[in-house]
Design an enzyme around this catalytic site. Structure first.
Site, PDB file in Angstrom:
ATOM      1  N   GLY A   1       0.866  -1.221   0.027  1.00  0.00           N
ATOM      2  CA  GLY A   1      -0.062   0.046  -0.094  1.00  0.00           C
ATOM      3  C   GLY A   1       0.948   1.199  -0.079  1.00  0.00           C
ATOM      4  CB  CYS A   2       0.070   4.833  -0.869  1.00  0.00           C
ATOM      5  SG  CYS A   2      -1.527   5.090   0.308  1.00  0.00           S
ATOM      6  CE1 TYR A   3      -0.669   8.038   4.463  1.00  0.00           C
ATOM      7  CE2 TYR A   3      -2.519   6.860   4.615  1.00  0.00           C
ATOM      8  CZ  TYR A   3      -2.000   8.069   4.668  1.00  0.00           C
ATOM      9  OH  TYR A   3      -2.805   9.108   4.823  1.00  0.00           O
TER      10      TYR A   3
ATOM     11  CB  THR B   1       5.290   2.278  -0.397  1.00  0.00           C
ATOM     12  OG1 THR B   1       4.554   1.187  -0.937  1.00  0.00           O
ATOM     13  CG2 THR B   1       6.270   2.482  -1.419  1.00  0.00           C
TER      14      THR B   1
END
Length: 354
Positions: free
Chosen positions: A158-160, A162
């Site tokens: 996921g973005c967070y 990463t």
């Protein structure tokens, strides 16, 4: 030989970013883009940025020739991939999943955080975790399986997780962080990270000129970050929403292990050595910290790190584009690895300087 790709959920923010990247990819041809809501509409009509770039039309999920693709990207909400990935894998199609359905190794953890049963635990055990700079061994095994003719599944980070993990991992893996102390991550994301459907939090009139924390102590990316970093039960993660279209910045405070006192120069050298072979990660000079604008529109990550001058702690900061390295770009990067292509194929863009 041309590699045919399909994007399921292509009308959403991550899905349409995948379309943009795949249309420019030197080795992959976009063969299908699905959206039940926009089925029958040309992509260039719904998203005029694609005028002159493609004449592809959105198709219904169940009418697209996904079985004829070599790789399918699932840009869908959690639970949707649980239903679709097993069918595609059974048909011999490699799947790059952008949802959370196959990220957590423990199905009980998935059920606890997402409040639904995990219906494909056998496939979960086979899934490679997609954060190339930190889980390259899993992706290498997936690439070997693909080269042997087997369909594989990649669960993209996921973005967070990463941005946070890229910032924190080198220090943790070097043994510089107190193994008994909490790790604190404060992260800020642009509104596109919340998806295309507007809510009371993401509607323009509420998000503009506003900054707020949300999901305090309850955000579903918490166990994913803990899994990546190997810090179960130690993460204090607080996400924030900022009035940005795209961009994500995570500031991680890492308490030093007893006796560890690295300088900022030591940390920069450590981080640069750690990411020496990472084509899409840049470690900034001592005294410099990342900006979201410097990575917007790219699959690049910028990392800054410093030794706190008075407190025995490391402050590490990661900046990514939440739709790029945090979603679509990372999915293409993982696909490149699995398909035996250069890792950064189609991902060479740099951000607009102003």
């Amino acid at each position: 030989m041309t590699i045919r790709a399909g994007v399921v959920g292509a009308a959403g923010f991550a899905g349409i970013e995948l379309v943009r990247l795949l249309l420019a990819h030197p080795d992959i041809t976009l063969a299908a883009a699905t959206s039940d809501a926009l089925a029958g509409r040309p992509l260039a009509e719904a998203y005029p940025a694609f005028r002159g770039a493609t004449d592809l039309t959105f198709s219904h999920h169940d009418q697209a020739d996904l079985a004829g693709c070599d790789v399918v990207f699932l840009a869908v909400p959690h639970t949707a991939a649980l239903a679709q990935a097993p069918v595609l894998i059974e048909r011999g199609v490699t799947v790059i999943d952008l949802s959370a359905d196959f990220r957590l190794k423990d199905p009980a953890a998935y059920e606890a955080w997402y409040k639904v049963p995990h219906t494909a635990p056998d496939l979960l055990a086979r899934a490679a975790f997609g954060l190339p700079e930190l889980t390259g061994d899993e992706l290498a095994r997936a690439a070997a399986d693909h080269a042997a003719g087997r369909a594989v599944l990649v669960a993209c980070a996921g973005c967070y997780p990463t941005a946070t993990s890229l910032a924190a991992a080198p220090a943790i893996r070097a043994g510089l962080v107190d193994a008994a102390a909490p790790v604190v991550a404060d992260a800020v994301s642009g509104v596109t990270g919340a998806g295309k459907k507007a809510t009371e939090r993401t509607h323009f009139c509420f998000a503009e000129d506003n900054l707020e924390a949300y999901g305090v102590g309850t955000h579903r990316h918490t166990p994913e970050i803990e899994q990546i970093l190997g810090i179960p039960g130690r993460l204090v993660f607080t996400p924030h929403l900022a009035p940005l279209n795209r961009g994500l910045l995570s500031t991680v405070t890492l308490p030093l292990a007893p006796g560890a006192r690295p300088s900022t120069d030591d940390l920069v050298a450590l981080y640069r050595d750690f990411y020496a072979d990472a084509a899409l990660v840049e470690v900034l000079d001592a005294g410099s910290m990342p900006r979201t604008a410097s990575v917007a529109g790219t699959c690049r990550a910028h990392i800054g790190v410093a030794a706190h001058p008075t407190v025995p702690a490391i402050v590490a900061v990661g900046a990514i584009d939440n739709l790029g390295k945090g979603a679509a770009g990372q999915a293409v990067q993982c696909a490149n690895i699995v398909l035996g292509l250069p890792e950064n194929a189609g991902l060479g863009a740099v951000a607009q300087p102003v």
